[in-house]
Design a protein around this motif. Structure first.
Motif, PDB file in Angstrom:
ATOM      1  N   MET A  96       0.862  -1.183   0.000  1.00 50.99           N
ATOM      2  CA  MET A  96       0.000   0.000   0.000  1.00 50.99           C
ATOM      3  C   MET A  96       0.900   1.235   0.000  1.00 50.99           C
ATOM      4  SD  MET A  96      -2.936  -1.121   2.690  1.00 50.99           S
ATOM      5  CE  MET A  96      -3.928  -2.596   2.413  1.00 50.99           C
ATOM      6  N   VAL A  97       1.399   1.596  -1.164  1.00 51.01           N
ATOM      7  CA  VAL A  97       2.505   2.553  -1.228  1.00 51.01           C
ATOM      8  C   VAL A  97       2.169   3.825  -1.997  1.00 51.01           C
ATOM      9  CG1 VAL A  97       4.337   0.885  -0.862  1.00 51.01           C
ATOM     10  CG2 VAL A  97       3.445   1.205  -3.165  1.00 51.01           C
ATOM     11  N   GLU A  98       0.922   4.199  -2.077  1.00 48.16           N
ATOM     12  CA  GLU A  98       0.576   5.440  -2.761  1.00 48.16           C
ATOM     13  C   GLU A  98       0.949   6.658  -1.919  1.00 48.16           C
ATOM     14  OE1 GLU A  98      -3.872   6.264  -2.416  1.00 48.16           O
ATOM     15  OE2 GLU A  98      -3.728   4.129  -1.900  1.00 48.16           O
ATOM     16  N   VAL A  99       1.190   7.777  -2.576  1.00 47.23           N
ATOM     17  CA  VAL A  99       1.449   9.043  -1.884  1.00 47.23           C
ATOM     18  C   VAL A  99       1.151  10.189  -2.839  1.00 47.23           C
ATOM     19  CG1 VAL A  99       3.917   8.984  -2.503  1.00 47.23           C
ATOM     20  CG2 VAL A  99       3.133  10.411  -0.587  1.00 47.23           C
ATOM     21  N   ASP A 100       0.543  11.241  -2.307  1.00 46.38           N
ATOM     22  CA  ASP A 100       0.231  12.413  -3.116  1.00 46.38           C
ATOM     23  C   ASP A 100       0.165  13.622  -2.203  1.00 46.38           C
ATOM     24  OD1 ASP A 100      -0.333  13.855  -5.390  1.00 46.38           O
ATOM     25  OD2 ASP A 100      -2.481  13.418  -5.377  1.00 46.38           O
ATOM     26  N   ILE A 101       0.394  14.798  -2.765  1.00 42.82           N
ATOM     27  CA  ILE A 101       0.301  16.045  -2.010  1.00 42.82           C
ATOM     28  C   ILE A 101      -0.606  17.000  -2.771  1.00 42.82           C
ATOM     29  CG2 ILE A 101       2.404  16.974  -3.071  1.00 42.82           C
ATOM     30  CD1 ILE A 101       2.914  18.465  -0.406  1.00 42.82           C
ATOM     31  N   TYR A 339      -1.951  19.151   2.153  1.00 42.73           N
ATOM     32  CA  TYR A 339      -2.433  17.854   2.633  1.00 42.73           C
ATOM     33  C   TYR A 339      -1.712  16.743   1.875  1.00 42.73           C
ATOM     34  CZ  TYR A 339      -6.180  20.499   4.850  1.00 42.73           C
ATOM     35  OH  TYR A 339      -6.881  21.388   5.629  1.00 42.73           O
ATOM     36  N   VAL A 340      -1.235  15.759   2.628  1.00 42.26           N
ATOM     37  CA  VAL A 340      -0.538  14.618   2.038  1.00 42.26           C
ATOM     38  C   VAL A 340      -1.355  13.362   2.310  1.00 42.26           C
ATOM     39  CG1 VAL A 340       1.573  13.251   2.015  1.00 42.26           C
ATOM     40  CG2 VAL A 340       1.695  15.732   2.355  1.00 42.26           C
ATOM     41  N   THR A 341      -1.642  12.626   1.257  1.00 40.28           N
ATOM     42  CA  THR A 341      -2.341  11.347   1.368  1.00 40.28           C
ATOM     43  C   THR A 341      -1.336  10.240   1.114  1.00 40.28           C
ATOM     44  OG1 THR A 341      -4.376  12.360   0.533  1.00 40.28           O
ATOM     45  CG2 THR A 341      -4.240   9.954   0.473  1.00 40.28           C
ATOM     46  N   PHE A 342      -1.325   9.234   1.975  1.00 41.58           N
ATOM     47  CA  PHE A 342      -0.355   8.156   1.777  1.00 41.58           C
ATOM     48  C   PHE A 342      -0.893   6.825   2.294  1.00 41.58           C
ATOM     49  CE2 PHE A 342       0.666  10.614   5.537  1.00 41.58           C
ATOM     50  CZ  PHE A 342       0.864   9.685   6.549  1.00 41.58           C
ATOM     51  N   GLY A 343      -0.441   5.775   1.656  1.00 41.94           N
ATOM     52  CA  GLY A 343      -0.824   4.427   2.052  1.00 41.94           C
ATOM     53  C   GLY A 343      -0.055   3.971   3.268  1.00 41.94           C
ATOM     54  N   ALA A 344      -0.609   2.976   3.960  1.00 40.72           N
ATOM     55  CA  ALA A 344      -0.012   2.508   5.207  1.00 40.72           C
ATOM     56  C   ALA A 344       1.305   1.780   5.006  1.00 40.72           C
ATOM     57  CB  ALA A 344      -1.001   1.592   5.943  1.00 40.72           C
ATOM     58  N   GLY A 345       1.644   1.437   3.783  1.00 42.96           N
ATOM     59  CA  GLY A 345       2.926   0.779   3.532  1.00 42.96           C
ATOM     60  C   GLY A 345       4.075   1.738   3.292  1.00 42.96           C
ATOM     61  N   ARG A 347       7.007   4.133   4.189  1.00 46.25           N
ATOM     62  CA  ARG A 347       7.885   4.560   5.268  1.00 46.25           C
ATOM     63  C   ARG A 347       7.951   6.077   5.260  1.00 46.25           C
ATOM     64  NH1 ARG A 347      10.799  -0.131   3.657  1.00 46.25           N
ATOM     65  NH2 ARG A 347      10.696   0.843   1.606  1.00 46.25           N
ATOM     66  N   GLN A 348       8.136   6.647   6.443  1.00 49.82           N
ATOM     67  CA  GLN A 348       8.081   8.097   6.566  1.00 49.82           C
ATOM     68  C   GLN A 348       9.196   8.767   5.761  1.00 49.82           C
ATOM     69  OE1 GLN A 348      10.770   8.411   8.685  1.00 49.82           O
ATOM     70  NE2 GLN A 348      10.594  10.224   9.953  1.00 49.82           N
ATOM     71  N   LYS A 349      10.337   8.118   5.617  1.00 51.09           N
ATOM     72  CA  LYS A 349      11.406   8.714   4.819  1.00 51.09           C
ATOM     73  C   LYS A 349      11.008   8.784   3.349  1.00 51.09           C
ATOM     74  CE  LYS A 349      16.399   8.538   4.036  1.00 51.09           C
ATOM     75  NZ  LYS A 349      17.681   7.886   4.408  1.00 51.09           N
ATOM     76  N   GLU A 350      10.244   7.807   2.888  1.00 53.49           N
ATOM     77  CA  GLU A 350       9.765   7.838   1.511  1.00 53.49           C
ATOM     78  C   GLU A 350       8.788   9.000   1.301  1.00 53.49           C
ATOM     79  OE1 GLU A 350       9.746   3.153   0.227  1.00 53.49           O
ATOM     80  OE2 GLU A 350       8.251   3.796   1.687  1.00 53.49           O
ATOM     81  N   ILE A 351       7.966   9.265   2.308  1.00 51.58           N
ATOM     82  CA  ILE A 351       7.015  10.374   2.203  1.00 51.58           C
ATOM     83  C   ILE A 351       7.758  11.708   2.215  1.00 51.58           C
ATOM     84  CG2 ILE A 351       5.046  11.490   3.303  1.00 51.58           C
ATOM     85  CD1 ILE A 351       4.414   8.676   4.522  1.00 51.58           C
ATOM     86  N   SER A 385       4.437   4.164   8.927  1.00 52.02           N
ATOM     87  CA  SER A 385       3.251   5.010   8.875  1.00 52.02           C
ATOM     88  C   SER A 385       2.458   5.020  10.177  1.00 52.02           C
ATOM     89  CB  SER A 385       2.336   4.546   7.738  1.00 52.02           C
ATOM     90  OG  SER A 385       1.864   3.228   7.982  1.00 52.02           O
ATOM     91  N   SER A 386       2.565   3.982  10.981  1.00 50.31           N
ATOM     92  CA  SER A 386       1.762   3.917  12.206  1.00 50.31           C
ATOM     93  C   SER A 386       2.156   4.976  13.229  1.00 50.31           C
ATOM     94  CB  SER A 386       1.849   2.522  12.839  1.00 50.31           C
ATOM     95  OG  SER A 386       3.175   2.193  13.173  1.00 50.31           O
TER      96      SER A 386
END
Length: 735
Positions: A96-101, A339-345, A347-351, A385-386
């Motif tokens: 679950m690796v999506e991310v968008d801003i 606003y940043v949307t991201f999947g639970a998979g 990692r915060q460094k990736e975001i 992400s948790s």
């Protein structure tokens, strides 16, 4: 430890319920998904399943309930207790690796998760194959993410280590007492990549030869030889430095200047072939520190409240050159937040990397550029992400609050399989509880959080040799310098292992969310301490992305070591506790790091989560972060952390730690204390949403009947070859 896999019928049923892959415990890919950062835990899971979306997670939860199997959730973090792999079925969210801003809508609101399908949902385009990786690729990605030396080349070079004789010669004339009795070391972790230019001050008497910094840490050895020097309390400073410590200067409450130094590359000279510090021969751009009599001027702790970081849209240059004038660009943020949307998979460094690359438009006063980066207030790297559900204290927290305070919406699968969107208007009781206790209430699959403009930070490390005779004075000096500091200033002190084979270190880290012109005042105050020579001062303007690596760079963690963490929130840092802390640290074994973080600021502004006001008003967050090799059996690796947190610091405890810092074998009372006055309501909401305690593989200390349980009943076991320390009664220490 033999584990019986699922029967073929159950395996086929599980495969049929989930679009993602399923690996039984006897499959070659199982280990890639069922291994965590802490080598001290061993899974008993029968299978790993990798869902693609919330519907998959829902089907898995229902499958587990129908067959009396216990699920555990792995979301990419490094939780040392091992709850992520403690269940019969590991639900690995790594796909679950999506991310968008996105900028805010015209009314300041956001596009709800209700209106945005997940990247892997049916009918959507396939997820980026570079992210939807195999277990082996995911492990390789983890290794890449654990390279932290973009935070500071100078720190990486120092930690590769001058010889012991060089360090001793350097410090022999300045030491106020005998050398430390215990010399500790850890290995350097990652490759050096000069990403930005920094103005750095090093102790020029150290002749550091050219060294190669390895891309992965070598295996640590056991503790080095220790001197038998007696540890007399008479060596410690018994007098507070409140009256003598320099304080920061007052800041005029005006619009910040917009002229930055030139582009980084123009200030960087070629590296010397003989020393990794060759670029340090350039004259520093810092003005000389003011004399103590100047720094001691009184200051207004609220003077920075109206700077860009705490509400104004004034932003500093993005570091790009102005092609018309040759100077830097200067810009203002158009949006106070995004606003940043991201999947639970994720990692915060990736975001952080994604949002640093995908900047938002800005209003340019001079020059031109590609926008301003926005960042979610996460903890420092590395976390998963948790952290959005468990606390999340980091470099931006004093300015913008904890990670949970910047969450605006969550997609979550409940214990009965229902899929819900939770926000302040929908499921308000769950919304209150999940921000702090969320992993015990459901499985988060997508998040939406606020991000703030952070074009530049003035940040870095001041590194000193640890000397038990002078370290108390430095810690007290730090404490007094940051008293009443503005919210833009983050600061910590770490007592940690030194370079390979060398003495331990005291590392002071600061991160001022703003430019050099403001942060320099605090650097001058903190660096005015003269009890020991400063081995390295590399504080300078940096990108926030690289600053996020700075704690991990000093910690030098390595996957596969044994890890033990204990944490606390404290109300104050009295002299006697500082003195006792230094004495105790001098006796700790290899691999121990003790951390003091300045807390407060915006953290105390939020009252609508299950983290109580008492915890939010703590003065400092404290952590003992211990790591040691798998073949070492030394009770001090655990006991020294417990004795410091439960003993030395007990008089100033403020409840329990942030939930994100709960670790292995936590007594139930410690967990309850993390929520203080909110505990009763939180327990009622847990009973409402998970009456059968389906999500027991978490920190939750009660069974389905509401009775306290031994923490070992909901944690994976320790490998049998490890000593008895992790098989003993976890209530040995009174908290």
């Amino acid at each position: 430890m033999a584990v019986e896999p699922l029967s073929n019928d159950l395996y086929l049923e599980l495969v049929g319920s989930c679009r993602g892959p399923v690996y039984l415990c006897d499959n070659a890919n199982f280990k890639d998904y069922a291994t965590i950062f802490n080598g001290n835990v061993q899974t008993k899971a029968k299978a790993v399943v990798c869902p693609l979306d919330a519907q998959d997670v829902s089907n898995i939860v229902i499958f587990c309930a129908n067959h009396e199997l216990s699920p555990s959730v792995k979301a990419g973090g490094y939780g040392t207790a091992g709850w992520a792999i403690g269940g019969d079925i590991i639900v690995d969210l790594s796909k679950m690796v999506e991310v968008d801003i996105e900028p805010p809508l015209s009314d300041g609101s956001y596009t709800s998760l209700h209106d945005v399908a997940s990247a892997n949902s049916k009918g959507k385009a396939a997820v980026d194959p570079s992210r939807a990786s195999t277990g082996k690729r995911r492990r390789e990605d983890d290794a890449t993410l654990r390279q932290y030396d973009k935070a500071s080349q100078a720190v990486a070079s120092l930690l590769s280590g001058p010889t012991l004789a060089e360090l001793e010669r350097t410090n022999s004339s300045s030491s106020d007492g005998p050398p430390p009795a215990t010399r500790r070391r850890l290995d350097v972790v990652s490759s050096v990549d000069v990403a930005t230019s920094m103005d750095v001050t090093v102790d020029s008497s150290i002749n550091v030869a050219s060294r190669t910094v390895s891309s992965e840490s070598e295996q640590s050895q056991s503790s080095e030889n220790s001197d038998n020097t007696s540890r007399s309390r008479s060596n410690l400073s018994e007098v507070s430095t409140i009256a003598t410590t320099p304080s920061p200067l007052a800041f005029p409450n005006v619009r910040l200047p917009l002229n930055l130094p030139g582009p980084a590359k123009s200030r960087l000279s070629p590296l010397s072939s003989e020393t990794p510090f060759g670029f340090l021969d350039n004259p520093t751009n810092f003005s000389p520190p003011p004399p103590p009599s100047v720094v001691q001027a009184a200051y207004n702790p609220h003077a920075m409240m109206h700077s860009w970081g705490s509400g104004s849209a004034t932003i500093f240059g993005d570091g790009q050159s102005n092609t018309d004038s040759g100077g830097p660009s200067q810009a203002e943020a158009i949006y106070p937040h995004a606003y940043v949307t991201f999947g639970a998979g994720m990692r915060q460094k990736e975001i952080d990397t994604f949002t640093a690359k995908h900047k938002l438009e800005a209003r340019y006063i001079t020059g031109q550029g590609d926008g301003i980066p926005y960042h979610v207030p996460f903890s420092a790297h590395p976390v998963g992400s948790s952290i959005m559900l468990l606390g999340g204290f980091g470099f931006l927290s004093r300015l913008h609050g904890l990670s949970i305070d910047n969450l605006v919406e969550v997609e979550m699968v409940l214990a009965d399989g229902r899929i819900v969107i939770v926000n302040e208007h929908e499921h308000p009781d769950l919304w209150w509880a999940l921000r702090g206790g969320g992993t015990t209430l459901g499985i988060a699959t997508r998040y939406k959080a606020k991000a703030f403009p952070v074009p530049v930070v003035f940040a870095g490390n001041l590194i000193y040799r640890f000397n038990k005779a002078t370290a108390p004075s430095l810690i007290k000096h730090f404490r007094d310098c940051v008293k009443g500091a503005p919210r833009e200033l983050y600061a910590n002190v770490l007592l940690t292992a030194g370079p390979q084979g060398q003495d331990s270190l005291v590392v002071v880290q600061m991160c001022y969310v703003g430019p050099r012109e403001k942060g320099q005042e605090y650097l001058s105050a903190i660096s005015s301490w003269t009890g020991e020579k400063c081995l390295l001062n590399e504080v300078d303007e940096k990108s926030f992305l690289h600053q996020q690596d700075s704690v991990a760079q000093v910690l030098r963690g390595k996957a596969g070591r044994q890890w033990f963490i204990r944490s606390a929130l404290i109300s104050s840092l009295p002299d006697d506790i500082v003195n006792e802390t230094v004495l105790r640290f001098a006796d700790t074994p290899v691999g121990c790091t003790w951390l003091f973080e300045l807390a407060g600021g915006a953290v105390a502004d939020y009252t609508d989560t299950c983290l109580p006001k008492s915890q939010r008003e703590a003065a400092f967050t404290i952590a003992a972060l211990h790591q040691w090799e798998m073949d070492i059996d030394d009770d001090r690796c655990v006991d020294s952390a417990e004795e410091w947190i439960a003993g030395t610091l007990k008089p100033v405890h403020v409840g329990g730690p942030y939930p994100s810092f709960l670790g292995r074998h936590e007594p139930p009372e410690r967990v309850q204390a993390s929520f203080g006055a909110s505990w009763k309501r939180l327990a009622e909401i847990k009973q409402m949403y998970d009456p059968k305690n389906v999500l027991k593989n978490t920190f939750w200390p009660l069974n389905s009947e509401g009775e306290k349980v031994d923490p070992r009943t909901h944690e994976p076991p320790t490998p049998e070859f490890i000593g008895e320390k992790f098989h003993e009664n976890p209530d040995k220490f009174e908290y």
